[in-house]
Motif scaffolding. Sequence first.
Motif, mmCIF file in Angstrom:
data_model
loop_
_atom_site.group_PDB
_atom_site.id
_atom_site.type_symbol
_atom_site.label_atom_id
_atom_site.label_comp_id
_atom_site.label_asym_id
_atom_site.label_seq_id
_atom_site.Cartn_x
_atom_site.Cartn_y
_atom_site.Cartn_z
ATOM 1 N N ASN A 40 0.923 -1.302 0.037
ATOM 2 C CA ASN A 40 -0.161 0.099 0.251
ATOM 3 C C ASN A 40 0.818 1.128 -0.036
ATOM 4 O O ASN A 40 0.603 2.151 -0.523
ATOM 5 N N ARG A 41 1.671 1.342 1.046
ATOM 6 C CA ARG A 41 2.612 2.534 0.985
ATOM 7 C C ARG A 41 3.628 2.735 -0.165
ATOM 8 O O ARG A 41 3.684 3.751 -0.539
ATOM 9 N N TRP A 47 6.287 9.423 -4.058
ATOM 10 C CA TRP A 47 6.097 10.233 -5.052
ATOM 11 C C TRP A 47 6.166 9.500 -6.589
ATOM 12 O O TRP A 47 7.095 8.606 -6.620
ATOM 13 N N THR A 128 3.556 -2.765 10.295
ATOM 14 C CA THR A 128 2.612 -1.453 10.126
ATOM 15 C C THR A 128 3.765 -0.395 9.343
ATOM 16 O O THR A 128 3.446 0.531 9.218
ATOM 17 N N TRP A 349 -3.649 2.506 17.836
ATOM 18 C CA TRP A 349 -4.888 1.488 17.921
ATOM 19 C C TRP A 349 -4.575 0.271 18.689
ATOM 20 O O TRP A 349 -5.180 -0.739 18.799
ATOM 21 N N GLY A 377 10.173 -4.940 10.630
ATOM 22 C CA GLY A 377 10.391 -3.968 9.653
ATOM 23 C C GLY A 377 10.839 -2.492 10.614
ATOM 24 O O GLY A 377 11.107 -1.495 9.340
HETATM 25 C C1 LIG Z 1 10.679 7.375 0.521
HETATM 26 C C2 LIG Z 1 11.223 6.046 0.620
HETATM 27 C C3 LIG Z 1 11.947 5.554 -0.099
HETATM 28 C C4 LIG Z 1 12.564 4.216 0.321
HETATM 29 N N1 LIG Z 1 13.416 3.642 -0.515
HETATM 30 C C5 LIG Z 1 13.849 2.247 -0.020
HETATM 31 C C6 LIG Z 1 14.909 1.530 -0.848
HETATM 32 O O1 LIG Z 1 15.297 2.080 -1.921
HETATM 33 N N2 LIG Z 1 15.313 0.532 -0.617
HETATM 34 C C7 LIG Z 1 14.787 -0.116 0.754
HETATM 35 O O2 LIG Z 1 15.394 -1.177 0.826
HETATM 36 N N3 LIG Z 1 14.006 0.519 1.370
HETATM 37 C C8 LIG Z 1 13.539 1.741 1.135
HETATM 38 N N4 LIG Z 1 12.672 2.309 1.832
HETATM 39 C C9 LIG Z 1 12.484 1.933 3.340
HETATM 40 C C10 LIG Z 1 11.450 0.680 3.299
HETATM 41 O O3 LIG Z 1 11.681 -0.221 2.527
HETATM 42 C C11 LIG Z 1 10.159 1.306 3.229
HETATM 43 O O4 LIG Z 1 9.863 2.185 4.082
HETATM 44 C C12 LIG Z 1 8.965 -0.073 3.136
HETATM 45 O O5 LIG Z 1 7.804 0.671 2.887
HETATM 46 C C13 LIG Z 1 8.742 -0.539 4.446
HETATM 47 O O6 LIG Z 1 8.152 -1.856 4.564
HETATM 48 P P1 LIG Z 1 7.507 -2.526 5.569
HETATM 49 O O7 LIG Z 1 6.454 -3.540 4.927
HETATM 50 O O8 LIG Z 1 7.919 -2.438 6.991
HETATM 51 O O9 LIG Z 1 6.117 -1.192 5.859
HETATM 52 P P2 LIG Z 1 4.909 -0.410 4.940
HETATM 53 O O10 LIG Z 1 5.528 -0.541 3.500
HETATM 54 O O11 LIG Z 1 4.775 1.038 5.449
HETATM 55 O O12 LIG Z 1 3.896 -1.548 5.148
HETATM 56 C C14 LIG Z 1 2.960 -1.384 6.381
HETATM 57 C C15 LIG Z 1 1.467 -1.701 5.696
HETATM 58 O O13 LIG Z 1 0.840 -1.855 6.774
HETATM 59 C C16 LIG Z 1 -0.404 -1.268 6.476
HETATM 60 N N5 LIG Z 1 -1.146 -0.859 7.824
HETATM 61 C C17 LIG Z 1 -0.706 0.159 8.589
HETATM 62 N N6 LIG Z 1 -1.569 -0.140 9.737
HETATM 63 C C18 LIG Z 1 -2.473 -0.818 9.388
HETATM 64 C C19 LIG Z 1 -3.626 -1.164 10.319
HETATM 65 N N7 LIG Z 1 -3.862 -0.593 11.147
HETATM 66 N N8 LIG Z 1 -4.354 -2.208 9.871
HETATM 67 C C20 LIG Z 1 -4.250 -2.612 8.386
HETATM 68 N N9 LIG Z 1 -3.059 -2.423 7.942
HETATM 69 C C21 LIG Z 1 -2.270 -1.411 8.278
HETATM 70 C C22 LIG Z 1 -0.197 -0.154 5.663
HETATM 71 O O14 LIG Z 1 -1.331 0.194 4.785
HETATM 72 C C23 LIG Z 1 1.038 -0.589 4.639
HETATM 73 O O15 LIG Z 1 0.830 -1.277 3.608
HETATM 74 C C24 LIG Z 1 12.220 3.677 1.641
HETATM 75 C C25 LIG Z 1 11.286 4.411 2.456
HETATM 76 C C26 LIG Z 1 10.821 5.374 2.217
HETATM 77 C C27 LIG Z 1 9.865 6.368 2.969
#
Ligand SMILES: Cc1cc2nc3c(=O)[nH]c(=O)nc-3n(C[C@H](O)[C@H](O)[C@H](O)COP(=O)(O)OP(=O)(O)OC[C@H]3O[C@@H](n4cnc5c(N)ncnc54)[C@H](O)[C@@H]3O)c2cc1C
Length: 416
Positions: A40-41, A47, A128, A349, A377
């Motif tokens: 999702n994110r 961007w 999350t 939450w 994460g």
């Molecule tokens: C701008 C940016 C660029 C990045 N570039 C890189 C890169 O090049 N390489 C790299 O390895 N890492 C990168 N990262 C770091 C990392 O990979 C990302 O932040 C990634 O999105 C983290 O994955 P995640 O699954 O931990 O969290 P997220 O991708 O944030 O996933 C969390 C999920 O939880 C869901 N959620 C949240 N709360 C709830 C709830 N209460 N109920 C149900 N669902 C919920 C959200 O909708 C989301 O889909 C980047 C981060 C950012 C911000």
Amino acid sequence: MTQFIDCLIIGGGQAGLAMSRSLLDAGIENVVLERGSIANRWRTARWPSLRLLTPGWMTRLPGQQLAGREEGFLRAGDLAARLQDYAAGQGLPVIEKIDVLALEKLGDRFRAVTSRGSWIARSVVVATGACDRPRIPSWGRDLSPSLYQIASTQYRGAEQLPQGGVLVVGASATGVQLGSEIAASGRKTILAAGSHVRSPRRYRGRDLFDWLDASGFLAEPNATGRSPAQLMAQPSMQLIGSDDNREIDLYSLARRGVIIAGHASGALGSVVGFADDLARSLGLGERRRQRMLSQIDAFIGSAGIDAPEDPAARQNTGLLMPMNGAIDLAGHGISTVLWATGYRRDYSWIHFDACDADGELRQEGGLCDTPGLYVLGLPFMRHRASSFIDGVGRDAEALAPVIAARLGASDTLQAA
Ligand SMILES: Cc1cc2nc3c(=O)[nH]c(=O)nc-3n(C[C@H](O)[C@H](O)[C@H](O)COP(=O)(O)OP(=O)(O)OC[C@H]3O[C@@H](n4cnc5c(N)ncnc54)[C@H](O)[C@@H]3O)c2cc1C
């Protein structure tokens, strides 16, 4: 309707998916609840021009064989599609469009109240992410309403901003990338820089991440004695993923017309105060770069790798004339303030005592101090790459047996 599960995973980004796959390998029944779509994110909070900082081969998740060593930098949308394919290909039990509204303790179990019924679980993994909300300094409230304020999560291109110049606050990867893009669109751009890490895209003939991975830098465990909030406040490296492997830093931005200021420290109306600390931040950013390169040099030396010297990467001949003091943005034609000041977590939450005074989950390597509650994460959770696509799988694989041992692999909730 109430459903039962051994392990509930909240969040369907890369962390949630990696956790689900690792738990299936360990024989643990699980389900991933995602409020939007998988990844999702990557789809909604980034961007359009964003390309990953990490090369393509660094998108490995548990059980996934990548065909060859993929160089180049994926777009956010491509990564989202890959994560979707990963979930389908691995047969992961993901339910989309279901929001976890509350997590409660129910004896030694958990109840998740969602937008579509409740789940009772013996264990819960919070996946999350670290980027729930933009972290905007409190003085943002003191800015004149005539200035348009936008967080990097909402930014969709310079053409969508109001006419006029832009103040970008923040000089980590997001700030320098957006500052560069906005300046290239012809707008006056000021970038307020605080703590940062000046980083080379390539060094001694290879991509920086090749060296960071090979040398074990990314796998280094956290420095001890730092609070979760301190670990998560670490600046990300100034990097951009592009076809020409260009380097991005404050000097290259200044050469392209971006006005560089010290860190923005407060505001009154349209007047913003910029601290006289740019020289200090540049010095620190440079020291971090040199330390990282020395570590790579030491690895190359000890491993006997034949890699050409790269004296240019060691030099810094840039000069900056910082802007500091109190500046009237309106007088400088600035109409937008773009926040690239990082993110904070929102665990409002979680309806039991699981967070510290900074609002961060109390955890050690992903094990929370509430038995049965885990997190995956977060930046620097176990090592430097814990929040990276390529690092989260290792943490998931490490946590799965811990969760399995607690649950007893064959002892499911429904059978109990
Ligand atoms: C701008 C940016 C660029 C990045 N570039 C890189 C890169 O090049 N390489 C790299 O390895 N890492 C990168 N990262 C770091 C990392 O990979 C990302 O932040 C990634 O999105 C983290 O994955 P995640 O699954 O931990 O969290 P997220 O991708 O944030 O996933 C969390 C999920 O939880 C869901 N959620 C949240 N709360 C709830 C709830 N209460 N109920 C149900 N669902 C919920 C959200 O909708 C989301 O889909 C980047 C981060 C950012 C911000």
